[in-house]
Design a protein around this motif. Structure first.
Motif, PDB file in Angstrom:
ATOM      1  N   CYS A  80       0.881  -1.187   0.260  1.00 36.82           N
ATOM      2  CA  CYS A  80      -0.012   0.014  -0.004  1.00 36.82           C
ATOM      3  C   CYS A  80       0.825   1.357   0.074  1.00 36.82           C
ATOM      4  O   CYS A  80       0.607   2.348  -0.606  1.00 36.82           O
ATOM      5  N   ARG A  81       1.861   1.123   0.727  1.00 34.10           N
ATOM      6  CA  ARG A  81       2.689   2.365   0.835  1.00 34.10           C
ATOM      7  C   ARG A  81       3.269   2.495  -0.485  1.00 34.10           C
ATOM      8  O   ARG A  81       3.660   3.975  -0.959  1.00 34.10           O
ATOM      9  N   LEU A  82       4.190   1.672  -0.950  1.00 35.60           N
ATOM     10  CA  LEU A  82       4.726   1.949  -2.267  1.00 35.60           C
ATOM     11  C   LEU A  82       3.803   2.139  -3.509  1.00 35.60           C
ATOM     12  O   LEU A  82       4.340   2.764  -4.643  1.00 35.60           O
ATOM     13  N   ALA A  83       2.589   1.714  -3.357  1.00 33.35           N
ATOM     14  CA  ALA A  83       1.561   2.023  -4.472  1.00 33.35           C
ATOM     15  C   ALA A  83       1.203   3.378  -4.571  1.00 33.35           C
ATOM     16  O   ALA A  83       0.777   3.866  -5.602  1.00 33.35           O
ATOM     17  N   GLY A  84       1.721   4.180  -3.457  1.00 32.06           N
ATOM     18  CA  GLY A  84       1.444   5.640  -3.572  1.00 32.06           C
ATOM     19  C   GLY A  84      -0.134   6.070  -3.293  1.00 32.06           C
ATOM     20  O   GLY A  84      -0.618   7.206  -3.632  1.00 32.06           O
ATOM     21  N   ALA A  85      -1.063   5.041  -3.134  1.00 26.31           N
ATOM     22  CA  ALA A  85      -2.476   5.406  -3.090  1.00 26.31           C
ATOM     23  C   ALA A  85      -2.995   5.747  -1.529  1.00 26.31           C
ATOM     24  O   ALA A  85      -2.055   5.271  -0.592  1.00 26.31           O
ATOM     25  N   GLN A  86      -3.919   6.552  -1.643  1.00 24.64           N
ATOM     26  CA  GLN A  86      -4.486   6.590  -0.266  1.00 24.64           C
ATOM     27  C   GLN A  86      -5.045   5.232   0.336  1.00 24.64           C
ATOM     28  O   GLN A  86      -5.653   4.596  -0.276  1.00 24.64           O
ATOM     29  N   THR A  87      -4.598   5.170   1.640  1.00 28.44           N
ATOM     30  CA  THR A  87      -4.880   3.991   2.356  1.00 28.44           C
ATOM     31  C   THR A  87      -5.628   4.171   3.846  1.00 28.44           C
ATOM     32  O   THR A  87      -5.308   5.257   4.552  1.00 28.44           O
ATOM     33  N   VAL A  88      -6.655   3.592   3.646  1.00 28.54           N
ATOM     34  CA  VAL A  88      -7.480   3.769   5.318  1.00 28.54           C
ATOM     35  C   VAL A  88      -7.380   2.437   5.939  1.00 28.54           C
ATOM     36  O   VAL A  88      -7.585   1.214   4.954  1.00 28.54           O
ATOM     37  N   THR A  89      -7.683   2.145   7.098  1.00 24.52           N
ATOM     38  CA  THR A  89      -7.510   0.947   7.540  1.00 24.52           C
ATOM     39  C   THR A  89      -8.975   0.858   8.456  1.00 24.52           C
ATOM     40  O   THR A  89      -9.708   1.613   9.172  1.00 24.52           O
ATOM     41  N   TYR A  90      -9.484  -0.216   8.267  1.00 23.90           N
ATOM     42  CA  TYR A  90     -10.728  -0.751   8.977  1.00 23.90           C
ATOM     43  C   TYR A  90     -10.441  -1.788  10.073  1.00 23.90           C
ATOM     44  O   TYR A  90      -9.123  -2.537  10.114  1.00 23.90           O
ATOM     45  N   ALA A  91     -11.257  -1.816  11.166  1.00 20.75           N
ATOM     46  CA  ALA A  91     -11.180  -2.470  12.300  1.00 20.75           C
ATOM     47  C   ALA A  91     -10.879  -3.937  11.836  1.00 20.75           C
ATOM     48  O   ALA A  91     -11.544  -4.505  11.000  1.00 20.75           O
ATOM     49  N   HIS A  92     -10.008  -4.670  12.577  1.00 21.33           N
ATOM     50  CA  HIS A  92      -9.763  -5.993  12.098  1.00 21.33           C
ATOM     51  C   HIS A  92     -10.854  -6.999  12.046  1.00 21.33           C
ATOM     52  O   HIS A  92     -11.656  -6.850  13.046  1.00 21.33           O
ATOM     53  N   GLY A  93     -11.024  -7.479  11.031  1.00 22.09           N
ATOM     54  CA  GLY A  93     -12.092  -8.476  10.756  1.00 22.09           C
ATOM     55  C   GLY A  93     -13.521  -8.018  10.733  1.00 22.09           C
ATOM     56  O   GLY A  93     -14.242  -8.610  10.920  1.00 22.09           O
ATOM     57  N   ASP A  94     -13.511  -6.799  10.363  1.00 18.92           N
ATOM     58  CA  ASP A  94     -14.918  -6.083  10.411  1.00 18.92           C
ATOM     59  C   ASP A  94     -15.418  -5.652   9.182  1.00 18.92           C
ATOM     60  O   ASP A  94     -15.046  -4.375   8.764  1.00 18.92           O
ATOM     61  N   PRO A  95     -16.292  -6.329   8.501  1.00 17.90           N
ATOM     62  CA  PRO A  95     -16.707  -5.848   7.039  1.00 17.90           C
ATOM     63  C   PRO A  95     -17.466  -4.769   7.296  1.00 17.90           C
ATOM     64  O   PRO A  95     -17.705  -4.024   6.271  1.00 17.90           O
ATOM     65  N   ALA A  96     -18.393  -4.310   8.270  1.00 13.09           N
ATOM     66  CA  ALA A  96     -19.268  -3.110   8.330  1.00 13.09           C
ATOM     67  C   ALA A  96     -18.444  -2.040   8.484  1.00 13.09           C
ATOM     68  O   ALA A  96     -18.594  -1.007   7.726  1.00 13.09           O
ATOM     69  N   ASP A  97     -17.162  -2.023   9.190  1.00 15.87           N
ATOM     70  CA  ASP A  97     -16.353  -0.922   9.091  1.00 15.87           C
ATOM     71  C   ASP A  97     -15.671  -0.740   7.774  1.00 15.87           C
ATOM     72  O   ASP A  97     -15.314   0.368   7.408  1.00 15.87           O
ATOM     73  N   ALA A  98     -15.301  -1.837   7.011  1.00 12.95           N
ATOM     74  CA  ALA A  98     -14.840  -1.751   5.800  1.00 12.95           C
ATOM     75  C   ALA A  98     -16.041  -1.010   4.668  1.00 12.95           C
ATOM     76  O   ALA A  98     -15.569  -0.101   4.136  1.00 12.95           O
ATOM     77  N   ALA A  99     -17.155  -1.667   5.096  1.00  7.34           N
ATOM     78  CA  ALA A  99     -18.244  -0.923   4.220  1.00  7.34           C
ATOM     79  C   ALA A  99     -18.422   0.675   4.323  1.00  7.34           C
ATOM     80  O   ALA A  99     -18.703   1.392   3.491  1.00  7.34           O
ATOM     81  N   ARG A 100     -18.411   0.929   5.684  1.00  6.97           N
ATOM     82  CA  ARG A 100     -18.345   2.284   6.196  1.00  6.97           C
ATOM     83  C   ARG A 100     -17.233   3.243   5.416  1.00  6.97           C
ATOM     84  O   ARG A 100     -17.543   4.410   4.862  1.00  6.97           O
TER      85      ARG A 100
END
Length: 378
Positions: free
Chosen positions: A132-152
């Motif tokens: 993710c870092r080397l790709a240079g794209a914006q990265t956001v992190t969701y709570a571990h194992g939490d699909p609802a947080d990823a969807a948010r």
């Protein structure tokens, strides 16, 4: 530049005081330690068929690949392995790399455009984080194992191309990602799902085909699978599997593929033999599951904090980094090799022993190893 060596020595001293020093511990070929630290989950690295296939390839091709895949490094052994991996994973095509780390770096970069959003699990492996870092794209992190947080997080960035990134079986605690729910969240928002199946391949799923197949996601056009070939398959290398158009893109543009010397044919041949064994390895996987459960139950009975294993990884919490290091050393002194995971290798800054199951370890040795781990605990 000043006294840069003095700066490095001061940093080393600080790590030593914090219990974070690392040491290389070379082992001999006849090492007698009971292995609860390595990733040879099915015990295939020394299987006679694997060694025979590697020896045959050594005679035919020599030691190394002699070049990158696009120069002289591609052989019929690589092509056959890629075909077998694609079939096993239920993917349209597969591409083999010299390491799983490079496979992740290459895959993530290939999926990123100028406005891509990367949505990453908080416990992802370092290779995914670095990708993710080397790709240079914006990265956001969701709570571990939490699909609802990823969807948010996806919903908070409407209209942007996005990739959700996760491991299948997580490398530190050994828990299983909710892949079907993550895929549903990703698809709802038009995102791709990239799954690092390093600790799932060979271990879970029908015929050991891994977490993506187990979740019913094999062959989906918006799912990309990466994995290392160094764990349940007992060798080295990595793979990216998915739509043919992605593989074409990686071959044409992927820097970690184009500019890297190819996986040695001798290793590719050994991995191909291990794949055949793993595909028919349900008895070995049964042993692995029984032993992972035995580690969990024995540690819990002794009052230790331990994770529920989805595959061959079991994590046992230690009181501190210093005590984790001392605990691992005491195990080693008693003839048992265990993993000692301390920051920054842990996602939550808590130190632990990471115990990994090897189905090839004799049953009596495994049972005695568990006794020792409990006996010498801090």
């Amino acid at each position: 530049m000043g006294d840069w060596l003095a700066t490095l020595r001061r940093k080393a001293d600080l790590r030593e005081r914090a219990g974070l020093r690392r040491e290389l511990r070379p082992r001999a070929g006849d090492d007698a330690l009971v292995d609860l630290a390595g990733n040879d989950y099915l015990g295939l690295s020394r299987h006679p068929r694997v060694r025979e296939a590697a020896a045959t390839a050594l005679d035919a091709y020599g030691l190394g690949a002699t070049g990158s895949r696009l120069v002289r490094g591609s052989t019929d052994v690589h092509t056959a392995l890629e075909s077998s991996l694609a079939s096993w994973l239920g993917a349209e095509q597969a591409l083999v790399y010299s390491s799983g780390y490079l496979a992740n770096l290459g895959a993530i970069r290939a999926l990123c455009g100028p406005n891509t959003l990367l949505v990453a699990d908080a416990h992802n492996h370092a290779s995914l984080i670095d990708g993710c870092r080397l790709a240079g794209a914006q990265t956001v992190t969701y709570a571990h194992g939490d699909p609802a947080d990823a969807a948010r997080l996806l919903a908070a960035h409407p209209g942007r191309p996005a990739v959700v990134l996760t491991e299948s079986v997580f490398s530190v605690d050994g828990d299983l990602a909710p892949l079907a729910a993550l895929h549903a969240a990703a698809r709802t928002h038009g995102a791709l799902l990239l799954v690092d199946d390093a600790h799932g391949l060979g271990v879970i799923g029908p015929n050991g085909a891994g977490g993506v197949v187990d979740a019913g996601l094999a062959g989906e056009p918006d799912v990309i699978v990466t994995a290392t070939l160094s764990k349940a398959l007992g060798g080295a290398g990595g793979v990216v599997a998915g739509p043919a158009a992605l593989v074409r893109h990686l071959v044409d543009t992927g820097r970690t593929f184009i500019f890297d010397t190819a996986l040695p044919p001798v290793v590719a041949a050994g991995v191909a033999a291990a794949l055949d064994l793993a595909r028919d390895g349900d008895p070995l996987r049964a042993v692995l599951r029984e032993r992972a459960a035995a580690i969990r139950d024995t540690c819990r009975a002794a009052g230790l904090a331990v994770t529920d294993p989805a595959g061959g990884v079991v994590s046992v919490e230690a009181p501190s980094a210093e005590q984790a290091w001392a605990w691992a050393g005491a195990c080693r002194d008693k003839g048992v090799a265990v993993g000692c995971f301390r920051p920054p290798s842990t996602p939550d800054s808590r130190s632990r022993l990471r115990l990994t199951v090897n189905a090839g370890v004799p049953a009596a040795d495994f049972a005695r190893a568990l006794e020792i781990i409990v006996e010498v605990r801090p």
